[in-house]
Design a protein around this motif. Structure first.
Motif, mmCIF file in Angstrom:
data_model
loop_
_atom_site.group_PDB
_atom_site.id
_atom_site.type_symbol
_atom_site.label_atom_id
_atom_site.label_comp_id
_atom_site.label_asym_id
_atom_site.label_seq_id
_atom_site.Cartn_x
_atom_site.Cartn_y
_atom_site.Cartn_z
ATOM 1 N N LEU A 56 0.835 -1.206 0.000
ATOM 2 C CA LEU A 56 0.000 0.000 0.000
ATOM 3 C C LEU A 56 0.874 1.263 0.000
ATOM 4 O O LEU A 56 0.653 2.198 -0.798
ATOM 5 N N HIS A 57 1.842 1.302 0.878
ATOM 6 C CA HIS A 57 2.686 2.491 0.983
ATOM 7 C C HIS A 57 3.435 2.760 -0.322
ATOM 8 O O HIS A 57 3.526 3.923 -0.788
ATOM 9 N N ARG A 58 3.987 1.736 -0.909
ATOM 10 C CA ARG A 58 4.736 1.896 -2.160
ATOM 11 C C ARG A 58 3.874 2.476 -3.268
ATOM 12 O O ARG A 58 4.272 3.425 -3.981
ATOM 13 N N ASN A 59 2.665 1.974 -3.469
ATOM 14 C CA ASN A 59 1.782 2.444 -4.533
ATOM 15 C C ASN A 59 1.228 3.845 -4.239
ATOM 16 O O ASN A 59 1.024 4.656 -5.153
ATOM 17 N N ILE A 60 0.957 4.115 -2.951
ATOM 18 C CA ILE A 60 0.478 5.457 -2.578
ATOM 19 C C ILE A 60 1.535 6.515 -2.919
ATOM 20 O O ILE A 60 1.219 7.571 -3.487
ATOM 21 N N MET A 61 2.765 6.229 -2.557
ATOM 22 C CA MET A 61 3.826 7.213 -2.819
ATOM 23 C C MET A 61 4.031 7.421 -4.313
ATOM 24 O O MET A 61 4.332 8.546 -4.762
ATOM 25 N N ASN B 229 -5.739 14.474 -1.234
ATOM 26 C CA ASN B 229 -6.540 15.353 -2.085
ATOM 27 C C ASN B 229 -5.956 15.495 -3.497
ATOM 28 O O ASN B 229 -6.399 16.344 -4.277
ATOM 29 N N ALA B 230 -4.994 14.655 -3.822
ATOM 30 C CA ALA B 230 -4.363 14.740 -5.148
ATOM 31 C C ALA B 230 -5.390 14.394 -6.234
ATOM 32 O O ALA B 230 -6.185 13.467 -6.092
ATOM 33 N N VAL B 231 -5.347 15.184 -7.363
ATOM 34 C CA VAL B 231 -6.259 14.954 -8.483
ATOM 35 C C VAL B 231 -5.439 14.975 -9.774
ATOM 36 O O VAL B 231 -4.607 15.861 -9.994
ATOM 37 N N ASN B 232 -5.679 14.014 -10.647
ATOM 38 C CA ASN B 232 -5.004 13.951 -11.945
ATOM 39 C C ASN B 232 -5.914 14.619 -12.972
ATOM 40 O O ASN B 232 -6.969 14.092 -13.300
ATOM 41 N N ASN B 233 -5.472 15.737 -13.474
ATOM 42 C CA ASN B 233 -6.277 16.490 -14.441
ATOM 43 C C ASN B 233 -5.742 16.403 -15.868
ATOM 44 O O ASN B 233 -6.189 17.153 -16.740
ATOM 45 N N PRO C 290 -11.686 12.198 -13.507
ATOM 46 C CA PRO C 290 -10.279 12.212 -13.114
ATOM 47 C C PRO C 290 -9.998 11.283 -11.930
ATOM 48 O O PRO C 290 -10.869 11.020 -11.099
ATOM 49 N N SER C 291 -8.786 10.780 -11.877
ATOM 50 C CA SER C 291 -8.336 9.948 -10.758
ATOM 51 C C SER C 291 -8.080 10.842 -9.555
ATOM 52 O O SER C 291 -7.483 11.920 -9.691
ATOM 53 N N LYS C 292 -8.509 10.368 -8.377
ATOM 54 C CA LYS C 292 -8.376 11.194 -7.171
ATOM 55 C C LYS C 292 -7.901 10.355 -5.988
ATOM 56 O O LYS C 292 -8.058 9.132 -5.956
ATOM 57 N N ASP D 52 -11.765 10.270 0.741
ATOM 58 C CA ASP D 52 -11.509 9.873 2.132
ATOM 59 C C ASP D 52 -10.323 8.907 2.118
ATOM 60 O O ASP D 52 -10.338 7.908 1.380
ATOM 61 N N PRO D 53 -9.284 9.193 2.899
ATOM 62 C CA PRO D 53 -8.060 8.379 2.814
ATOM 63 C C PRO D 53 -8.300 6.890 2.993
ATOM 64 O O PRO D 53 -7.825 6.068 2.204
ATOM 65 N N VAL D 54 -9.023 6.507 4.063
ATOM 66 C CA VAL D 54 -9.243 5.080 4.347
ATOM 67 C C VAL D 54 -10.139 4.453 3.301
ATOM 68 O O VAL D 54 -9.867 3.341 2.820
#
Length: 245
Positions: A166-171, A179-183, A193-195, A219-221
């Motif tokens: 999980l940590h590897r893919n999140i980073m 709150n990251a958004v791919n525009n 868009p991916s969020k 929501d993070p979780v």
């Protein structure tokens, strides 16, 4: 020369008297002896009869005594047998009573032990419930806490994945920014868009949302858990993902 004795009439009479007296005495003696003989005979017969009857009476008395002794011995034997039988019955009854008491004691002990175990189990369950209600597990409001909370939910739902995966893919996907958004990618050009931490689009989030997490894409979780559920369905586990997915 011898002297000649002259027998007179007086001498003759005296002699006759003496002879007569002797005859009478002889007759009297003879008569007495004759009367005494039957009495002696009778005494002898009676003595012989008594002598003959004595052994028979003695034998009868001995038989009677033997019978009485046998009866006494039989009575003693019967009393002993009755006492022995009574003792055996008493011992049997005592053993039966002891066995029944032991069985009852074992049953009571087992019942008491079962009740104690049930009571202890109920107390433990109540204690666990109280602890669960009173002290829910706390997670820090940062990336480490979000990943750990998601892992606990994934474990309950049998969704595979590890902290490292999980940590590897999140980073890689968001650098840990919920709150990251791919525009700029194709999804963004298509209006979806991916969020979030693992850059999930809304249709995928809706399809793989895990019950118990917020129904909010960023929501993070909720974002981590839905992405891990999607990766498990498509790749077997989020641990198998090393690039865009």
């Amino acid at each position: 020369m011898p002297r000649t004795i002259r027998i007179t009439r007086s001498h003759k009479l005296a002699t006759a008297v003496l002879v007569a007296a002797g005859s009478v005495t002889a007759i009297t003696a003879t008569g007495g002896q004759s009367d005494a003989q039957p009495a002696a005979a009778r005494s002898s017969i009676a003595a012989e009869k008594v002598s003959a009857e004595a052994p028979a009476a003695k034998e009868a008395a001995a038989r009677k005594a033997a019978a009485q002794e046998a009866a006494a011995e039989k009575a003693v034997a019967e009393r002993k047998a009755a006492a022995k039988e009574a003792a055996a019955k008493k011992a049997l009854a005592e053993r039966k009573a002891a066995a029944e008491k032991a069985a009852a004691d074992r049953k009571a002990t087992a019942k008491k032990a079962a009740e104690k175990a049930r009571s202890e189990k109920q107390a433990a369950n109540r204690s666990t419930e109280r602890k669960a209600v009173a002290a829910p597990k706390q997670y820090t409001n940062n990336l480490d806490g979000w990943i750990r909370e998601s892992l606990d939910i994934m474990k309950k739902k049998n969704i595979p994945g590890s902290y490292e995966g999980l940590h590897r893919n999140i980073m890689r996907e968001s650098s840990g920014n919920p709150n990251a958004v791919n525009n700029w990618d194709i999804n963004a050009r298509n209006g979806i868009p991916s969020k979030g931490l693992l850059q999930v689009i809304q249709p995928t989030f809706d399809a793989y949302h895990v019950k118990g997490t917020p129904k909010q894409l960023t929501d993070p979780v909720a974002n981590i858990t839905a992405a891990a559920n999607y990766a498990a369905d498509r790749y077997g586990s989020i641990d198998n993902v090393d690039s865009a997915y």
